[in-house]
Design a protein around this motif. Structure first.
Motif, PDB file in Angstrom:
ATOM      1  N   VAL A  43       0.844  -1.201   0.000  1.00 53.65           N
ATOM      2  CA  VAL A  43       0.000   0.000   0.000  1.00 53.65           C
ATOM      3  C   VAL A  43       0.878   1.250   0.000  1.00 53.65           C
ATOM      4  O   VAL A  43       0.613   2.211  -0.735  1.00 53.65           O
ATOM      5  CB  VAL A  43      -0.971  -0.012   1.196  1.00 53.65           C
ATOM      6  CG1 VAL A  43      -1.662   1.332   1.362  1.00 53.65           C
ATOM      7  CG2 VAL A  43      -2.001  -1.112   1.034  1.00 53.65           C
ATOM      8  N   ALA A  44       1.944   1.234   0.808  1.00 57.67           N
ATOM      9  CA  ALA A  44       2.853   2.382   0.845  1.00 57.67           C
ATOM     10  C   ALA A  44       3.521   2.592  -0.508  1.00 57.67           C
ATOM     11  O   ALA A  44       3.609   3.720  -1.011  1.00 57.67           O
ATOM     12  CB  ALA A  44       3.907   2.187   1.939  1.00 57.67           C
ATOM     13  N   VAL A  45       3.985   1.509  -1.135  1.00 56.77           N
ATOM     14  CA  VAL A  45       4.641   1.607  -2.443  1.00 56.77           C
ATOM     15  C   VAL A  45       3.657   2.105  -3.500  1.00 56.77           C
ATOM     16  O   VAL A  45       3.984   2.966  -4.320  1.00 56.77           O
ATOM     17  CB  VAL A  45       5.259   0.250  -2.847  1.00 56.77           C
ATOM     18  CG1 VAL A  45       5.627   0.220  -4.319  1.00 56.77           C
ATOM     19  CG2 VAL A  45       6.483  -0.044  -1.998  1.00 56.77           C
ATOM     20  N   THR A  46       2.429   1.578  -3.475  1.00 56.33           N
ATOM     21  CA  THR A  46       1.415   2.007  -4.446  1.00 56.33           C
ATOM     22  C   THR A  46       1.098   3.486  -4.286  1.00 56.33           C
ATOM     23  O   THR A  46       1.002   4.217  -5.278  1.00 56.33           O
ATOM     24  CB  THR A  46       0.127   1.165  -4.288  1.00 56.33           C
ATOM     25  OG1 THR A  46       0.459  -0.209  -4.448  1.00 56.33           O
ATOM     26  CG2 THR A  46      -0.911   1.553  -5.319  1.00 56.33           C
ATOM     27  N   LEU A  84       8.169  12.191  -0.930  1.00 60.42           N
ATOM     28  CA  LEU A  84       6.939  11.431  -0.697  1.00 60.42           C
ATOM     29  C   LEU A  84       7.147  10.300   0.302  1.00 60.42           C
ATOM     30  O   LEU A  84       6.279  10.032   1.137  1.00 60.42           O
ATOM     31  CB  LEU A  84       6.407  10.874  -2.018  1.00 60.42           C
ATOM     32  CG  LEU A  84       5.823  11.915  -2.978  1.00 60.42           C
ATOM     33  CD1 LEU A  84       5.552  11.297  -4.338  1.00 60.42           C
ATOM     34  CD2 LEU A  84       4.539  12.500  -2.408  1.00 60.42           C
ATOM     35  N   VAL A  85       8.294   9.632   0.236  1.00 61.77           N
ATOM     36  CA  VAL A  85       8.581   8.554   1.185  1.00 61.77           C
ATOM     37  C   VAL A  85       8.688   9.115   2.594  1.00 61.77           C
ATOM     38  O   VAL A  85       8.200   8.503   3.561  1.00 61.77           O
ATOM     39  CB  VAL A  85       9.861   7.793   0.782  1.00 61.77           C
ATOM     40  CG1 VAL A  85      10.308   6.853   1.885  1.00 61.77           C
ATOM     41  CG2 VAL A  85       9.623   7.021  -0.496  1.00 61.77           C
ATOM     42  N   GLN A  86       9.301  10.276   2.730  1.00 59.00           N
ATOM     43  CA  GLN A  86       9.377  10.908   4.058  1.00 59.00           C
ATOM     44  C   GLN A  86       7.980  11.214   4.587  1.00 59.00           C
ATOM     45  O   GLN A  86       7.695  11.012   5.767  1.00 59.00           O
ATOM     46  CB  GLN A  86      10.211  12.195   3.989  1.00 59.00           C
ATOM     47  CG  GLN A  86      11.684  11.961   3.817  1.00 59.00           C
ATOM     48  CD  GLN A  86      12.267  11.159   4.963  1.00 59.00           C
ATOM     49  OE1 GLN A  86      12.028  11.448   6.127  1.00 59.00           O
ATOM     50  NE2 GLN A  86      13.022  10.119   4.630  1.00 59.00           N
ATOM     51  N   LEU A  87       7.104  11.672   3.707  1.00 56.78           N
ATOM     52  CA  LEU A  87       5.722  11.945   4.102  1.00 56.78           C
ATOM     53  C   LEU A  87       5.025  10.667   4.566  1.00 56.78           C
ATOM     54  O   LEU A  87       4.356  10.649   5.606  1.00 56.78           O
ATOM     55  CB  LEU A  87       4.958  12.567   2.927  1.00 56.78           C
ATOM     56  CG  LEU A  87       3.470  12.837   3.141  1.00 56.78           C
ATOM     57  CD1 LEU A  87       3.281  13.926   4.194  1.00 56.78           C
ATOM     58  CD2 LEU A  87       2.807  13.238   1.838  1.00 56.78           C
ATOM     59  N   VAL A  88       5.181   9.575   3.816  1.00 57.27           N
ATOM     60  CA  VAL A  88       4.578   8.293   4.194  1.00 57.27           C
ATOM     61  C   VAL A  88       5.128   7.816   5.533  1.00 57.27           C
ATOM     62  O   VAL A  88       4.378   7.344   6.400  1.00 57.27           O
ATOM     63  CB  VAL A  88       4.828   7.239   3.092  1.00 57.27           C
ATOM     64  CG1 VAL A  88       4.474   5.840   3.582  1.00 57.27           C
ATOM     65  CG2 VAL A  88       4.034   7.569   1.852  1.00 57.27           C
ATOM     66  N   LEU A  92       2.857   7.096   8.828  1.00 59.48           N
ATOM     67  CA  LEU A  92       2.808   5.775   9.455  1.00 59.48           C
ATOM     68  C   LEU A  92       3.305   5.815  10.888  1.00 59.48           C
ATOM     69  O   LEU A  92       2.729   5.160  11.771  1.00 59.48           O
ATOM     70  CB  LEU A  92       3.635   4.769   8.647  1.00 59.48           C
ATOM     71  CG  LEU A  92       3.052   4.303   7.324  1.00 59.48           C
ATOM     72  CD1 LEU A  92       3.982   3.295   6.661  1.00 59.48           C
ATOM     73  CD2 LEU A  92       1.678   3.687   7.516  1.00 59.48           C
ATOM     74  N   LYS A  93       4.355   6.569  11.143  1.00 57.83           N
ATOM     75  CA  LYS A  93       4.905   6.648  12.500  1.00 57.83           C
ATOM     76  C   LYS A  93       3.896   7.259  13.461  1.00 57.83           C
ATOM     77  O   LYS A  93       3.783   6.839  14.609  1.00 57.83           O
ATOM     78  CB  LYS A  93       6.196   7.471  12.475  1.00 57.83           C
ATOM     79  CG  LYS A  93       6.986   7.389  13.753  1.00 57.83           C
ATOM     80  CD  LYS A  93       8.334   8.061  13.584  1.00 57.83           C
ATOM     81  CE  LYS A  93       9.197   7.858  14.798  1.00 57.83           C
ATOM     82  NZ  LYS A  93      10.518   8.468  14.644  1.00 57.83           N
ATOM     83  N   ALA A  98       2.588   0.417  14.745  1.00 58.08           N
ATOM     84  CA  ALA A  98       2.906  -1.018  14.662  1.00 58.08           C
ATOM     85  C   ALA A  98       3.396  -1.384  13.260  1.00 58.08           C
ATOM     86  O   ALA A  98       4.374  -2.118  13.101  1.00 58.08           O
ATOM     87  CB  ALA A  98       1.677  -1.850  15.028  1.00 58.08           C
ATOM     88  N   LEU A  99       2.718  -0.869  12.240  1.00 61.14           N
ATOM     89  CA  LEU A  99       3.145  -1.122  10.864  1.00 61.14           C
ATOM     90  C   LEU A  99       4.491  -0.461  10.601  1.00 61.14           C
ATOM     91  O   LEU A  99       5.357  -1.047   9.948  1.00 61.14           O
ATOM     92  CB  LEU A  99       2.096  -0.608   9.871  1.00 61.14           C
ATOM     93  CG  LEU A  99       2.418  -0.791   8.388  1.00 61.14           C
ATOM     94  CD1 LEU A  99       2.629  -2.259   8.051  1.00 61.14           C
ATOM     95  CD2 LEU A  99       1.321  -0.193   7.526  1.00 61.14           C
TER      96      LEU A  99
END
Length: 198
Positions: A43-46, A84-88, A92-93, A98-99
């Motif tokens: 889901v994160a990658v998508t 974008l990865v930093q935003l994700v 999530l954090k 847990a994820l």
């Protein structure tokens, strides 16, 4: 509409970035031990694929091409993906810790996931419109999800197997990954037969 469907299913099955193009192998092998981690990573990658496409396509089309700076596409795309990865990771954090913990080091590695950069570059090189690029990114993300979930099932089955001593651990995992990848070769002519060439 048929072209969009063809792009979507082609990216999911025929041109699957993990099992056919062998991109994104690091999270494929590293996070596919548990189903929840596999789905969370997918889901994160998508999300990153779709958002990266939504940002990089206009940057390339309306900034780099008019300024004749097309050669800067890789650098600019990597910067967008990293942001974008930093935003994700922040989301999530804060909301799903847990994820975030279960993904561990593999979450920041989405930045260097060649599948995401490959999708954005392929969309530009294929001459896709903005909508076609988004559909291609969605298809690539769903293909990543399919590959992760399938391989999680395979790895769960491998836990109960008794391979020869020399195949225990990583060797049997790589053999299983290659057999899973071979299974996707059968989709080659199906999409073209249903939707025709695009």
């Amino acid at each position: 509409m048929a072209k969009l469907a063809s792009i979507l299913f082609s990216m999911m099955l025929v041109n699957n970035y993990v099992l056919v193009k062998f991109m994104g192998i690091c999270p494929f092998l590293g996070v596919s031990k548990k189903l929840d981690s596999s789905v969370g990573m997918s889901v994160a990658v998508t999300f990153v694929m779709i958002m990266a496409t939504a940002v990089t396509w206009p940057i390339y089309t309306y900034l780099l091409v008019p300024a004749e700076l097309e050669y800067m596409n890789t650098i600019s795309f990597i910067l967008v993906i990293a942001a974008l990865v930093q935003l994700v990771e922040i989301i999530l954090k804060k909301f799903i810790p847990a994820l975030h913990r279960s993904l561990g080091i593999y979450l920041p590695l989405i930045t260097t996931n060649c599948a995401i950069l490959g999708v954005t570059l392929l969309n530009v090189e294929s001459g896709y419109t903005f909508v076609e690029s988004l559909v291609a990114s969605l298809g690539a993300g769903l293909g990543f999800l399919i590959a992760m979930v399938l391989f999680t099932g395979v790895r769960t089955t491998l836990e109960y197997a008794k391979p020869p001593k020399s195949f225990e651990g990583l060797p049997i995992t790589l053999v299983a990954a290659s057999l899973t990848a071979m299974s996707f070769m059968g989709f080659g002519g199906i999409i073209e037969g249903i939707f025709g060439k695009f």
